[in-house]
Design an enzyme around this catalytic site. Structure first.
Site, PDB file in Angstrom:
ATOM      1  N   LYS A 177       0.991  -1.477  -0.109  1.00  0.00           N
ATOM      2  CA  LYS A 177       0.270  -0.069  -0.065  1.00  0.00           C
ATOM      3  C   LYS A 177       0.747   1.173  -0.134  1.00  0.00           C
ATOM      4  O   LYS A 177       2.135   1.288   0.302  1.00  0.00           O
ATOM      5  CB  LYS A 177      -0.934   0.433   1.272  1.00  0.00           C
ATOM      6  CG  LYS A 177      -1.695  -1.046   1.392  1.00  0.00           C
ATOM      7  CD  LYS A 177      -2.261  -1.549   2.733  1.00  0.00           C
ATOM      8  CE  LYS A 177      -1.763  -1.768   4.038  1.00  0.00           C
ATOM      9  NZ  LYS A 177      -2.650  -1.844   5.001  1.00  0.00           N
ATOM     10  N   THR A 208      -6.664   9.325   8.820  1.00  0.00           N
ATOM     11  CA  THR A 208      -7.234   7.990   8.495  1.00  0.00           C
ATOM     12  C   THR A 208      -6.327   6.472   8.932  1.00  0.00           C
ATOM     13  O   THR A 208      -6.172   5.615   8.953  1.00  0.00           O
ATOM     14  CB  THR A 208      -5.333   8.097   7.556  1.00  0.00           C
ATOM     15  OG1 THR A 208      -4.134   8.111   8.430  1.00  0.00           O
ATOM     16  CG2 THR A 208      -5.630   8.870   6.048  1.00  0.00           C
ATOM     17  N   GLY A 210      -6.770   4.113  10.473  1.00  0.00           N
ATOM     18  CA  GLY A 210      -8.001   2.513  10.210  1.00  0.00           C
ATOM     19  C   GLY A 210      -7.782   1.647   8.650  1.00  0.00           C
ATOM     20  O   GLY A 210      -8.467   1.260   8.050  1.00  0.00           O
ATOM     21  N   THR A 211      -7.323   2.905   8.348  1.00  0.00           N
ATOM     22  CA  THR A 211      -7.265   2.603   6.752  1.00  0.00           C
ATOM     23  C   THR A 211      -6.906   0.951   6.212  1.00  0.00           C
ATOM     24  O   THR A 211      -7.663   0.785   4.896  1.00  0.00           O
ATOM     25  CB  THR A 211      -6.448   3.559   5.654  1.00  0.00           C
ATOM     26  OG1 THR A 211      -5.404   3.792   6.710  1.00  0.00           O
ATOM     27  CG2 THR A 211      -7.186   5.240   5.903  1.00  0.00           C
ATOM     28  N   GLY A 212      -5.864   1.140   7.157  1.00  0.00           N
ATOM     29  CA  GLY A 212      -5.370  -0.516   6.625  1.00  0.00           C
ATOM     30  C   GLY A 212      -6.378  -1.689   6.697  1.00  0.00           C
ATOM     31  O   GLY A 212      -6.210  -2.943   6.013  1.00  0.00           O
ATOM     32  N   CYS A 213      -6.726  -1.925   7.965  1.00  0.00           N
ATOM     33  CA  CYS A 213      -7.918  -2.646   8.125  1.00  0.00           C
ATOM     34  C   CYS A 213      -9.165  -2.618   7.534  1.00  0.00           C
ATOM     35  O   CYS A 213      -9.568  -3.839   6.867  1.00  0.00           O
ATOM     36  CB  CYS A 213      -8.386  -2.081   9.273  1.00  0.00           C
ATOM     37  SG  CYS A 213      -7.014  -1.982  10.836  1.00  0.00           S
TER      38      CYS A 213
END
Ligand SMILES: Nc1ncnc2c1ncn2[C@@H]1O[C@H](COP(=O)(O)OP(=O)(O)OP(=O)(O)O)[C@@H](O)[C@H]1O
Ligand SMILES: Cc1ncc(CO)c(N)n1
Length: 283
Positions: A177, A208, A210-213
């Site tokens: 990412k 941003t 928790g964007t990855g979760c």
């Protein structure tokens, strides 16, 4: 037995403020119309400002939770987020090996606040025991650097990293990412055959958390529906971009994204409720 609706299991830690971890995964599964289930590894006292403390659940109790789900409603996909210890990873590896279910790994190591969510010695266990079982691994740039013991400074470095996670660490696919790039957030997918890039504009927002979760939960949900890796990542990129664009302005620190942002795209401003369009926002 195949269910009539797609089902997804998230194995991860918690976020009482609802933007990351299990809570973000379940909200995302619901938005993608996939039946969400969860097994909790660690209970984390955190908010948009950072992590206060963490309680790891005992291994036999995590095992009981896993058995309850797997013996009753076998999911169409399994996603892992925060897995803090080697012992937890070994338990999860056993479960994954006993089932042929697509497995999405978000190799969560450090929260946006800088707090560590994985033991230092568990990083090697992640590489040795879990990565090779994955249908796709979704590291951010610092996580990919740890997995491969290398530095990533460019999109070309991301391409090499995504390829190496497949060819050297044994995952079926990897998407590196681009949220940590300073300019355009370009995500690079290697699906085992070829490289694909997914980019969007960068929103100048601090919201941003928790964007990855959220992003990896969309990938899991779409795989549960039978979509390809490439389609699933493409949908995830659109979903997270909308979730960042229509920010909720919640919390005193790095706030959560808007999990229903995708439903607001195209709606006139007066019908969107109390959200901020980061496109028209002066940060
Ligand atoms: N400011 C931004 N504007 C647009 N897209 C972004 C922005 N920040 C991150 N993204 C996108 O969000 C997705 C998640 O990437 P990111 O690198 O932020 O994950 P992460 O660091 O694992 O997140 P977290 O640890 O908070 O869960 C990627 O598609 C990335 O390109
Ligand atoms: C439980 C949990 N998982 C992942 C992250 C990373 O966003 C977080 N902050 N908390």
């Amino acid at each position: 037995m195949k269910h009539s609706i797609p089902t997804a299991l998230s194995i991860a830690g918690t976020d009482p403020t609802g933007g990351a971890g299990i809570q973000a995964d379940l909200k995302t599964f619901q938005e993608r119309e996939v039946f969400g289930m969860s097994v909790i590894t660690s209970v984390v006292a955190q908010n948009t400002l950072g992590v206060k403390s963490v309680e790891h659940l005992p291994i036999p109790f995590i095992s009981d939770q896993l058995n309850c789900v797997m013996s009753d409603i076998v999911p169409d996909v399994i996603k892992t987020g925060m897995i803090a210890t080697s012992e937890m990873m070994e338990l999860i590896a056993k479960v994954i090996k006993n089932h042929s279910i697509p497995y999405v790994i978000d190799p969560v190591m450090v929260a946006k606040s800088g707090d560590h969510l994985m033991d230092a010695n568990a990083k090697q266990t992640l590489v040795d025991k879990l990565i090779r079982l994955a249908a796709i691994v979704t590291p951010n740039i610092p996580e990919a650097e740890v997995l491969l013991q290398t530095k990533i400074n460019s999109v070309e470095d991301s391409e090499n990293a995504a390829r190496q996670i497949v060819t050297e660490l044994g995952a079926k696919a990897a998407v590196v990412k681009g949220g940590h790039f300073s300019e355009v957030p370009i995500d690079v997918l290697y699906d085992g055959n070829s490289l694909h890039e997914f980019s969007s504009i960068r929103y100048a927002t601090k919201h941003t958390h928790g964007t990855g979760c959220t992003y990896s939960a969309v990938i899991a949900a779409e795989l549960a529906k039978g979509h390809s890796i490439q389609e699933s990542v493409s949908i995830a990129k659109k979903f997270i971009t909308d979730a960042i664009q229509f920010s909720l302005q919640l919390g005193k620190g790095n706030g959560p994204t808007n999990h229903w942002g995708h439903r607001l795209q195209g709606l006139p401003e007066y019908e969107r409720g109390d959200v901020t369009d980061e496109l028209s926002c002066k940060n």
